[in-house]
Design an enzyme around this catalytic site. Sequence first.
Site, PDB file in Angstrom:
ATOM      1  N   ARG A 178     -26.129 -24.977   9.790  1.00 48.42           N
ATOM      2  CA  ARG A 178     -26.815 -23.892   9.087  1.00 48.42           C
ATOM      3  C   ARG A 178     -26.155 -23.545   7.766  1.00 48.42           C
ATOM      4  O   ARG A 178     -26.829 -23.382   6.747  1.00 48.42           O
ATOM      5  CB  ARG A 178     -26.907 -22.652   9.982  1.00 48.42           C
ATOM      6  CG  ARG A 178     -27.856 -22.812  11.153  1.00 48.42           C
ATOM      7  CD  ARG A 178     -27.937 -21.530  11.976  1.00 48.42           C
ATOM      8  NE  ARG A 178     -26.625 -21.065  12.411  1.00 48.42           N
ATOM      9  CZ  ARG A 178     -26.031 -21.434  13.545  1.00 48.42           C
ATOM     10  NH1 ARG A 178     -26.640 -22.264  14.355  1.00 48.42           N
ATOM     11  NH2 ARG A 178     -24.850 -20.961  13.866  1.00 48.42           N
ATOM     12  N   HIS A 184     -15.642 -15.413   6.240  1.00 51.46           N
ATOM     13  CA  HIS A 184     -16.860 -16.117   5.876  1.00 51.46           C
ATOM     14  C   HIS A 184     -17.637 -15.100   5.042  1.00 51.46           C
ATOM     15  O   HIS A 184     -18.563 -14.458   5.523  1.00 51.46           O
ATOM     16  CB  HIS A 184     -17.623 -16.503   7.136  1.00 51.46           C
ATOM     17  CG  HIS A 184     -18.745 -17.466   6.934  1.00 51.46           C
ATOM     18  ND1 HIS A 184     -19.538 -17.502   5.813  1.00 51.46           N
ATOM     19  CD2 HIS A 184     -19.200 -18.462   7.723  1.00 51.46           C
ATOM     20  CE1 HIS A 184     -20.447 -18.438   5.935  1.00 51.46           C
ATOM     21  NE2 HIS A 184     -20.251 -19.040   7.088  1.00 51.46           N
TER      22      HIS A 184
END
Length: 185
Positions: free
Chosen positions: A65, A143
Site C-alpha cells: 500500500r 511513518h
Amino acid sequence: MSKTPEPYCWPHKHLLGLQDLSAEDIRFALQTAVGFLEVSTRSVKKVPALRGKVVANLFMEDSTRTRSSFTLAASRLSADVIDLSGKGSSISKGETLRDTGRNIEAMGIDAIVCRHPLSGAAVQLSRAVNCSVVNAGDGQHEHPTQGLLDIFTIARQLGRTDFDLTGITVAIVGDITHSLSLIHI
C-alpha cells in the site's frame, strides 16, 4: 495601516517525522492535501506540480500500500518515478544506505521516498544526500505520511475543516507490536 500577513511557506527540506513539525506546518500540509482531493475524482488525474522532477521510491522492506500510494501520488503530480527495492539491489551485496542514496542522487533525483526497517534510517539518508527525503516508515520509529493521513481523516470525520484537533483524544490500534498509539491533542 495594517500590514498584510506574509503567506505561509513550507520551511522544511525533508519530511522525516511529525515531531519536527509545528501545528502550523501540519495544518498547511493538510490544507494543501484538500486542494488535491478533486484531482482523484476527475477524468485526467494529473496536475503539473512536479513536472520535470524525479522521485525515487527506495523501499528496503516489503510494502504494497505505501509503495503504491507514493508511486501513484508522484505520478499524479507529474513526476518521473523510479521504484527501487533492497532485494536485487547493491544493498543486498553490502552497499550502505548512505552510498545507495548518493548513487541514486547522482542520477539527477530530486527526492527520495525511503521505507526502511531500521529506526532513524530516513534521518541518516537525509544527512548523506542533498535532495529531499520523505520518510515512508522507518522501523518502529515514525511513518509521518501515515500520521498526516490519520489526522486528515479524523479531522474530516469530525468536521474540523481547520484541522484543529485540540482537546481530542484518539487511540490508534493496529499491529500491536508496531503501531499502538494514544494521542492526546
